[in-house]
Each structure stands twice: as structure tokens, then as C-alpha cells.
Design a protein around this motif. Structure first.
Motif, short mmCIF file in Angstrom:
data_model
loop_
_atom_site.label_atom_id
_atom_site.label_comp_id
_atom_site.label_asym_id
_atom_site.label_seq_id
_atom_site.Cartn_x
_atom_site.Cartn_y
_atom_site.Cartn_z
N LEU B 19 3.33 -51.02 -13.83
CA LEU B 19 2.31 -51.70 -13.03
C LEU B 19 2.26 -51.11 -11.62
O LEU B 19 1.20 -51.01 -11.01
CB LEU B 19 2.57 -53.20 -12.99
N LEU B 20 3.44 -50.72 -11.13
CA LEU B 20 3.51 -50.08 -9.81
C LEU B 20 2.72 -48.77 -9.83
O LEU B 20 1.95 -48.48 -8.91
CB LEU B 20 4.98 -49.82 -9.47
N HIS B 21 2.91 -48.00 -10.90
CA HIS B 21 2.13 -46.76 -11.06
C HIS B 21 0.64 -47.06 -11.06
O HIS B 21 -0.15 -46.39 -10.37
CB HIS B 21 2.47 -46.06 -12.38
N ALA B 22 0.24 -48.08 -11.86
CA ALA B 22 -1.19 -48.40 -12.01
C ALA B 22 -1.77 -48.87 -10.68
O ALA B 22 -2.90 -48.55 -10.34
CB ALA B 22 -1.37 -49.46 -13.08
N ARG B 23 -0.97 -49.63 -9.93
CA ARG B 23 -1.46 -50.17 -8.67
C ARG B 23 -1.59 -49.06 -7.63
O ARG B 23 -2.52 -49.02 -6.85
CB ARG B 23 -0.50 -51.25 -8.17
N ARG B 24 -0.62 -48.13 -7.66
CA ARG B 24 -0.63 -47.08 -6.65
C ARG B 24 -1.65 -45.99 -6.97
O ARG B 24 -2.14 -45.33 -6.09
CB ARG B 24 0.77 -46.50 -6.51
N TYR B 25 -1.89 -45.77 -8.24
CA TYR B 25 -2.85 -44.74 -8.64
C TYR B 25 -3.90 -45.34 -9.56
O TYR B 25 -3.91 -45.09 -10.76
CB TYR B 25 -2.13 -43.57 -9.33
N PRO B 26 -4.80 -46.17 -9.00
CA PRO B 26 -5.75 -46.90 -9.85
C PRO B 26 -6.90 -46.03 -10.34
O PRO B 26 -7.70 -46.48 -11.16
CB PRO B 26 -6.26 -48.01 -8.93
N SER B 27 -7.01 -44.78 -9.88
CA SER B 27 -8.20 -43.99 -10.17
C SER B 27 -8.38 -43.76 -11.67
O SER B 27 -9.50 -43.80 -12.17
CB SER B 27 -8.17 -42.67 -9.42
N LEU B 28 -7.27 -43.53 -12.40
CA LEU B 28 -7.39 -43.27 -13.83
C LEU B 28 -8.00 -44.48 -14.53
O LEU B 28 -8.95 -44.38 -15.30
CB LEU B 28 -6.01 -42.94 -14.43
N THR B 29 -7.44 -45.68 -14.24
CA THR B 29 -7.93 -46.90 -14.85
C THR B 29 -9.40 -47.13 -14.52
O THR B 29 -10.21 -47.46 -15.39
CB THR B 29 -7.11 -48.11 -14.35
N LEU B 30 -9.74 -46.93 -13.24
CA LEU B 30 -11.12 -47.18 -12.82
C LEU B 30 -12.08 -46.18 -13.47
O LEU B 30 -13.17 -46.54 -13.88
CB LEU B 30 -11.23 -47.13 -11.29
N ASN B 31 -11.66 -44.91 -13.58
CA ASN B 31 -12.50 -43.91 -14.23
C ASN B 31 -12.80 -44.30 -15.66
O ASN B 31 -13.91 -44.10 -16.15
CB ASN B 31 -11.80 -42.54 -14.24
N LEU B 32 -11.78 -44.84 -16.33
CA LEU B 32 -11.97 -45.19 -17.74
C LEU B 32 -12.90 -46.38 -17.89
O LEU B 32 -13.50 -46.58 -18.93
CB LEU B 32 -10.61 -45.47 -18.39
N LEU B 33 -13.03 -47.19 -16.83
CA LEU B 33 -13.94 -48.33 -16.86
C LEU B 33 -15.39 -47.89 -16.78
O LEU B 33 -16.29 -48.60 -17.19
CB LEU B 33 -13.65 -49.26 -15.68
#
Lengths: 323, 258
Positions: B19-33
Motif C-alpha cells: 500500500l505504501l508503494h501504491a500510495r507513493r507511486y499512484p500513477s500506475l493505478t491511475l493510468n489503469l483507471l
């Protein structure tokens, strides 16, 4: 004597036809530094990976015990006793140095307060407090290695494996790392170190094993290994062929090199022996143009033992002190 | 410490790391959205009127929202495959393997983190759909809870498959390619048009894949359409995929020393 920290007998590992480790024996008493020395591809990293439970040994291996526990039947107990700092930095680059340390504290099941205390202490000890809040990917090579070792120490391991801990570090970072390793042992930790640097093994290790082509070619203390190479020699070089001939006839025990006009006389390089040689040359009325004394060092042992051909009569790259 | 406590404790530590990774680097998650949101906008505002056969945009947004929500899961788990593949190339995984921790906690942390991310993503895309005029017509509180459970179950199943794909991939690029079918499958399901409008030879392909029954079930829960036995088929698919993904991932992780 108490249980050895590491006792491996007939350690073997092969991948298909390729034999990486061909039955090596490793015995490391607790509280000492043991160094596995060898050229690239000798099998050092494979040995570390097996002893640290990362990969399994060949079934044909003999009994392998680390920290008093059997590697194959009780790997979890071995893991509880060891710490590993691999050749490639084992830090999480995406999070900060401090977060890396707290992650280790959690995985070692330290209570929260204890985890914070140990983290702060180790960051301070390894001079990382300033960089604690920065992502580990921004650290320099030396800082990453220090963080790596600090993370290994969180669990308070009894046995630490260091796989080429100074490869790629600048001389200052290397000396810092040596200091760190020495301090570990004063705390009673056993260190298993692999290196390709002779000086490193010489500086740190109580016992050195030279690994080449999957076999241990020799092991012992640095002094013992140096004794394996038959003594040093004195080399005399001449420019005048006549003088060379006279000297060669005088010093009949010398090995001659008629092309280079040099004589090589076995000698331990003491003042007394040097004087004897010079006196004999004087008596014969001749004089060498250059005299060098060569004393064997770990380089000679290394080159002699790791050369793929038979052990050469003279080291491939002697380090000579000109007097 | 009992082995269950150990498993829970280590897995939650690994979850915090992810979750720390996801919070610090949210760009991957957001791109997939972006993919599901773009498709939602495209299909509703550009094709909506035509696709609905004259029934209007609001009818069409109701029809495609369930499919878009499930596609969001397919899209999010591509990120899972990529981050697992990236992670396995990191030295820290070798460190974890030499530590006295629960062996599967690395994978369980990824799975738990990924399911949470998938659910968050579904909520975000759902919010976009609501803003665009999607309204659930028949759903009771129980239906909403069932819909949530369904989405979680689907997220869990596809996350395990994605973890397996990530482990099987040598690097992030390969993982991204290998996981591509997970976002393509919803396109060839009943997400955008009813099955009976498709060519006859293609209907079995669209019919016998996990997304179609899941979409039909979600439609039934949110819009009150008839679901038939789709709910059971979905549950069977999810349990099957979870078991398969779990076994596949675990085998690879244990027999894949770096």
C-alpha cells in the motif's frame, strides 16, 4: 569446543551437466570471520545461496548445518539464526531508508517501540540518519550497502552472510565496510564473507578458503596459505653477458634465464641471505645491474591455486619490491 | 507464535509495504483507471444513442455500467501483474526468502493490496458512472451488499491469476503483455451489447467466459434483470480461478529462486 556456526560437508550443486560446487567442506567456528575467496564464476554466490536457504543443495551433499540446524530439514530455524546481505542490494528502492528498517523490524516481530529504537540506533550507527527520509533508490552505492547491512542487523542474527560486500565500492566506502565487518565480530557474530579481493580476505578473515572451479583448492589462515607457496626469491638482472656468465657460474643454485640475463635465487629475502649473495658476487668480481626481492603474498597463492593449468613455477604477476 | 498468527502478521506487514508503494507511486493505478473511464465516456456519449437502439443514453449507461465496473477489475489487476513481476526482480525478495517469515506472506500481501486497490478503483469508476447519470433502479441494501461481495470475489480471482502471470513474466513489460487478455475479455462479453446480437459462431466464446456471467449477475443485482443461474456460474468461475491462480503462484514462488 562449542558447535560450529557453519558445518557443511560435501556440499554439491550442479545445474544439468554443469557442476558448480563439487563437494566442498566448510567449517566455521562461532565468532570468527571466514572468507570464501575465488575468481568470478568459482561458485561463491552459489555457496552463499545454499547456506542461506535460498536454493537447495544437491541431494548427494553430505550433512549441512548452519547455526546448529539442518539446512534441508529445518530451514526456518536456520533463517531465524542468519542474516544475509547479497551481492545485489536487497533494499526496497521505492520506500525510504527508515521505512526499509521498520519493515525489517515488523518482519522480525519486534514490538513497535523496540522497532523504532533499533531503527534509529542502526541508522545512526551506519551514518544514515540524514538520508533516513529519502527513498532508498536515491542512495549512493556505499549508502545502499550500509542500509543493506543495517537491515540485516535488525533481526540480531548470530551468523551473517556477506556476498561480495565491497564489490563496486570506492576505496573509502570499502574501508568503512571493513570497519563495520570487524565490529560485527567483536559483538560475537560469525561472518561468512565472499570476496574476489585478496586484500579483503587478508585484512578481515580468520580463515580463508580458496574456491576455484567448484572445489576448495586450499584453506587456512592467511599465513598458512602464504606458506603453501614455496618461499620467495631474489632476482638479479644483468646487462653485460660476461658479468651474467660469471655470476651464473658463481651462484650455481640459481635458475638461469639466458635470454633476459637474469638469475633467480631462492631466498626468504632476509638481510643475512641478501648479504651472502652480494658477498659471493663481490668475491667473483661481478655486479648485478638490478636486484629485486620477492616475498610471497596472498596474490601468489591465489594465482597459483586458481590458475586453470598446473601450478606454475613462478607466479603469473609477481609483486616485486625493488631494493 | 502460532503459524496462523505468524501468517496474518507477516502478510499484513507485506500489505502495508504494497500500500505504501501504491500510495507513493499512484500513477500506475491511475493510468489503469483511464481505460474503463474512457470507454464509459466513449460508449455513452458517442455511441450511446445508436447502441441503445433509440432507447436513449440513460438506458444505455444503465446497460454498460456493470460491464465497465468488472472491466475496471480486469484493468487494475494488470497493474498487479506488473508490480509482482517488478518486485520479483528486486533483491529484497531474496532477502525475504532468507528470513524466518511466513513463506507466502509476500504473495498474500500483493493479493490483499491488489484487491483493495481494485475495489477502490471500482468505487471511483462507479462514482464517474453516477455522475454521468447511472442510477440503480431496483437495488435494495442487500443487493448492494451482494454486488460488493461479487465484485470482491471477482477481484480476488483475477488478482490471483494476475499474480501468477506476474511471477511467470521475466519483467514488467512481459507481465503487462501477458495480462492483456484480462482487460480484453470484457470487450468480448455481454458488457456492451447483448449476446444475441453477436454472430452465431462467436456467441459461445462470449458466453463461456467468466466476465459474461459476472456482468449478468451484477446487472440483475443493480437493475433487477433476470440473472438465471449466472450467480452460481460466477461463483464457480471465481472459486476455480482463485484456486488455480493460488496454486500456480505458490508453485512458481517456491520453485523460482532468484
Amino acid at each position: 569446543m562449542s558447535d560450529p556456526a557453519i558445518a557443511a560437508n560435501g556440499l554439491r550443486k550442479s545445474y544439468g551437466e554443469t557442476t558448480v560446487l563439487d563437494g566442498i567442506d566448510i567449517h566455521v567456528p562461532a565468532g570468527t570471520i571466514y572468507s570464501l575467496l575465488g575468481p568470478n564464476g568459482a561458485g561463491k554466490t552459489t555457496a552463499v545461496k545454499i547456506l542461506s536457504t535460498l536454493i537447495s543443495p544437491d541431494p548427494a551433499s553430505g550433512p549441512l548445518r548452519v547455526g546448529g540446524h539442518d539446512l534441508t530439514t529445518d530451514p526456518q530455524a536456520v533463517r531465524a539464526a542468519i542474516g544475509v546481505t547479497g551481492q545485489f542490494s536487497a533494499v526496497d528502492g521505492l520506500i525510504t531508508g527508515e521505512e526499509n528498517m521498520l519493515l525489517m523490524a515488523d518482519l522480525n516481530h519486534l514490538p513497535r517501540g523496540e522497532g523504532r529504537r533499533v531503527t534509529a540506533e542502526l541508522l545512526e550507527r551506519f551514518d544514515l540518519t540524514q538520508a533516513a527520509k529519502k527513498p532508498a533508490s536515491t542512495y549512493s552505492g556505499g549508502m545502499k550497502r550500509r542500509l543493506d547491512i543495517a537491515m540485516t542487523l535488525v533481526g540480531n542474527p548470530k551468523i551473517i552472510f556477506l556476498d561480495e560486500p565491497t564489490t563496486g565500492l570506492d576505496p573509502r566506502s570499502r574501508h568503512t565496510m571493513w570497519q563495520i565487518i570487524r565490529e560485527l565480530v567483536t559483538d560475537g557474530v560469525t561472518v561468512f564473507l565472499t570476496t574476489q579481493y585478496l586484500e579483503e580476505a587478508d585484512q578481515l578473515a580468520d580463515r580463508i578458503a580458496v574456491l576455484t572451479n567448484g572445489k576448495i583448492a586450499a584453506q587456512g589462515s592467511a599465513e598458512e596459505l602464504k606458506r603453501l607457496i614455496p618461499g620467495g626469491h631474489v632476482q638479479l638482472r644483468f646487462t653485460d653477458p660476461a658479468a651474467y656468465q660469471t655470476a651464473a657460474l658463481t651462484l650455481r643454485e640459481a635458475t638461469r634465464d639466458d635470454q633476459a640475463l637474469t638469475l633467480r635465487i631462492p631466498s626468504d629475502g632476509t638481510q643475512r641471505e641478501l648479504r651472502t649473495i652480494l658477498d659471493r658476487l663481490d668475491a667473483a668480481g661481478t655486479e648485478a645491474d638490478e636486484l629485486t626481492v620477492h616475498t610471497p603474498d596472498l596474490d601468489d597463492v591465489f594465482f597459483a591455486l586458481t590458475s586453470t593449468t598446473s601450478i606454475p613455477a613462478q607466479p603469473a604477476q609477481p609483486k616485486e619490491a625493488v631494493r | 507464535m502460532s503459524s496462523l498468527t505468524l501468517a496474518l502478521r507477516d502478510s499484513s506487514t507485506m500489505l502495508r509495504r504494497n500500500l505504501l508503494h501504491a500510495r507513493r507511486y499512484p500513477s500506475l493505478t491511475l493510468n489503469l483507471l483511464l481505460t474503463p473511464v474512457m470507454l464509459l465516456l466513449l460508449f455513452v456519449y458517442i455511441f450511446g444513442d445508436t447502441m441503445s437502439g433509440g432507447a436513449g443514453r440513460s438506458a444505455y449507461i444503465a446497460y454498460i455500467t456493470p460491464g465497465i465496473l468488472l472491466m475496471t477489475i480486469g484493468s487494475t489487476v494488470i497493474g498487479t501483474a506488473v508490480s509482482v513481476a517488478t518486485d520479483m526482480n528486486e533483491g529484497i525478495i531474496a532477502r525475504f526468502r532468507t528470513m524466518n517469515i511466513h513463506r507466502s506472506s509476500v504473495l498474500l500481501g500483493h493479493v490483499a493490496g491488489s484487491v483493495l486497490q481494485a475495489i477502490t478503483s471500482v468505487a471511483l469508476v462507479g462514482a464517474v458512472a453516477l455522475a454521468m447519470g447511472f442510477r440503480s433502479t431496483h437495488a435494495t441494501l442487500l443487493d448492494w451488499l451482494a454486488a460488493f461481495a461479487l465484485l470482491t470475489l471477482v477481484a480476488l480471482a483475477f488478482t490471483w491469476i494476475a499474480v501468477g502471470m506476474g511471477l511467470a513474466s521475466p519483467n514488467a513489460e512481459a507481465a503487462s503483455n501477458n495480462a492483456m487478455p484480462l482487460i480484453l475479455l470484457p470487450l468480448i462479453s455481454s458488457a456492451f451489447v447483448p449476446l444475441h446480437t453477436m454472430p452465431g459462431w462467436f456467441q459461445p466464446i462470449a458466453h463461456y467466459q467468466p466476465f459474461t456471467p459476472a456482468i449478468e449477475t451484477l446487472r440483475g443485482l443493480l437493475l433487477g434483470t433476470d440473472t438465471g443461474n449466472n450467480a452460481w456460474i460466477t461463483i464457480a468461475w471465481c472459486l476455480g480461478l482463485t484456486a488455480l491462480g493460488y496454486r500456480w503462484s505458490k508453485t512458481q514462488f517456491n520453485h523460482n529462486p532468484t
